[in-house]
Scaffold this motif. Structure first.
Motif, PDB file in Angstrom:
ATOM      1  N   ARG A   1     -14.929 -90.064 -14.700  1.00 26.23           N
ATOM      2  CA  ARG A   1     -13.523 -90.079 -14.259  1.00 26.23           C
ATOM      3  C   ARG A   1     -12.632 -90.434 -15.455  1.00 26.23           C
ATOM      4  O   ARG A   1     -11.990 -91.474 -15.495  1.00 26.23           O
ATOM      5  N   GLU A   2     -12.616 -89.540 -16.424  1.00 24.77           N
ATOM      6  CA  GLU A   2     -11.957 -89.818 -17.698  1.00 24.77           C
ATOM      7  C   GLU A   2     -10.471 -90.130 -17.551  1.00 24.77           C
ATOM      8  O   GLU A   2      -9.961 -91.062 -18.175  1.00 24.77           O
ATOM      9  N   ALA A   3      -9.747 -89.361 -16.747  1.00 20.14           N
ATOM     10  CA  ALA A   3      -8.309 -89.603 -16.583  1.00 20.14           C
ATOM     11  C   ALA A   3      -8.071 -90.968 -15.944  1.00 20.14           C
ATOM     12  O   ALA A   3      -7.173 -91.711 -16.369  1.00 20.14           O
ATOM     13  N   ALA A   4      -8.868 -91.311 -14.936  1.00 21.06           N
ATOM     14  CA  ALA A   4      -8.722 -92.609 -14.283  1.00 21.06           C
ATOM     15  C   ALA A   4      -9.018 -93.739 -15.266  1.00 21.06           C
ATOM     16  O   ALA A   4      -8.294 -94.737 -15.321  1.00 21.06           O
ATOM     17  N   ASN A   5     -10.052 -93.580 -16.081  1.00 19.66           N
ATOM     18  CA  ASN A   5     -10.394 -94.618 -17.050  1.00 19.66           C
ATOM     19  C   ASN A   5      -9.291 -94.797 -18.087  1.00 19.66           C
ATOM     20  O   ASN A   5      -8.983 -95.927 -18.477  1.00 19.66           O
ATOM     21  N   ARG A   6      -8.684 -93.705 -18.521  1.00 22.01           N
ATOM     22  CA  ARG A   6      -7.553 -93.817 -19.461  1.00 22.01           C
ATOM     23  C   ARG A   6      -6.394 -94.568 -18.801  1.00 22.01           C
ATOM     24  O   ARG A   6      -5.739 -95.407 -19.432  1.00 22.01           O
ATOM     25  N   LEU A   7      -6.148 -94.260 -17.537  1.00 24.73           N
ATOM     26  CA  LEU A   7      -5.083 -94.944 -16.807  1.00 24.73           C
ATOM     27  C   LEU A   7      -5.347 -96.444 -16.747  1.00 24.73           C
ATOM     28  O   LEU A   7      -4.466 -97.253 -17.047  1.00 24.73           O
ATOM     29  N   TYR A   8      -6.556 -96.834 -16.378  1.00 23.36           N
ATOM     30  CA  TYR A   8      -6.867 -98.258 -16.261  1.00 23.36           C
ATOM     31  C   TYR A   8      -6.701 -98.968 -17.604  1.00 23.36           C
ATOM     32  O   TYR A   8      -6.170-100.080 -17.663  1.00 23.36           O
ATOM     33  N   GLU A   9      -7.131 -98.326 -18.669  1.00 18.81           N
ATOM     34  CA  GLU A   9      -6.965 -98.931 -19.996  1.00 18.81           C
ATOM     35  C   GLU A   9      -5.489 -99.036 -20.363  1.00 18.81           C
ATOM     36  O   GLU A   9      -5.052-100.045 -20.927  1.00 18.81           O
ATOM     37  N   ARG A  10      -4.704 -98.026 -20.030  1.00 19.22           N
ATOM     38  CA  ARG A  10      -3.257 -98.055 -20.289  1.00 19.22           C
ATOM     39  C   ARG A  10      -2.589 -99.205 -19.538  1.00 19.22           C
ATOM     40  O   ARG A  10      -1.616 -99.794 -20.017  1.00 19.22           O
ATOM     41  N   LEU A  11      -3.113 -99.519 -18.352  1.00 22.03           N
ATOM     42  CA  LEU A  11      -2.533-100.589 -17.540  1.00 22.03           C
ATOM     43  C   LEU A  11      -3.043-101.972 -17.933  1.00 22.03           C
ATOM     44  O   LEU A  11      -2.645-102.970 -17.343  1.00 22.03           O
ATOM     45  N   GLY A  12      -3.928-102.042 -18.928  1.00 17.08           N
ATOM     46  CA  GLY A  12      -4.369-103.330 -19.452  1.00 17.08           C
ATOM     47  C   GLY A  12      -5.776-103.755 -19.079  1.00 17.08           C
ATOM     48  O   GLY A  12      -6.222-104.833 -19.483  1.00 17.08           O
ATOM     49  N   PHE A  13      -6.491-102.948 -18.322  1.00 18.11           N
ATOM     50  CA  PHE A  13      -7.880-103.274 -18.015  1.00 18.11           C
ATOM     51  C   PHE A  13      -8.715-103.118 -19.275  1.00 18.11           C
ATOM     52  O   PHE A  13      -8.468-102.226 -20.084  1.00 18.11           O
TER      53      PHE A  13
END
Length: 145
Positions: free
Chosen positions: A119-131
């Protein structure tokens, strides 16, 4: 088009239908939820079901789980899914941001989630949000029924 996120407080046919429509996009093994399944989810004090709406239509959902531990209040984000047709409009970011806001307001020390590497897009999102990724393994025991 703007995304609105709401906390679901009542089991309605519309909510049950939205969960039934979205859940197969998250898990091919999940059984379609009944009205009673969704009602049990909403009655649990540990769960907060968030729904993202785009032009009034439920296009995504997320469950925030809040639980006390000896080490402090913790939260987990589970069952995040955005309808394939609605991706790219910010529903995932809106859902996750609202979950983080609610966790902080509750006094949680941490918020955890897991996401498949595919789930590459989801993982990028989570990292962008600070995870941040953690060096740990996830183990699962499947209860035979």
């Amino acid at each position: 088009m703007s995304v609105e996120v709401e906390v679901v407080r009542e089991t309605t046919d519309e909510v049950v239908g939205a969960v039934a429509r979205l859940l197969p996009q998250l898990s091919s093994n999940a059984s379609p939820p009944t009205h009673e399944d969704v009602d049990r989810l909403l009655r649990s004090e540990a769960n907060t079901l968030l729904v993202a709406r785009l032009d009034g239509l439920a296009v995504g959902m997320l469950t925030l789980i809040t639980y006390p531990l000896p080490s402090g209040l913790r939260c987990r984000i589970e069952d995040v899914v955005v309808d394939d047709a609605a991706r790219g409009h910010g529903a995932g970011a809106a859902l996750t941001s609202e979950a983080l806001r609610l966790a902080e307001a509750a006094g949680a020390r941490t918020v955890d989630l897991t996401s498949r590497p595919s789930r590459e897009a989801a993982n990028r999102l989570y990292e962008r949000l600070g995870f941040q990724g953690r060096d740990s393994k996830v183990y699962r025991f499947t209860v035979q029924s």
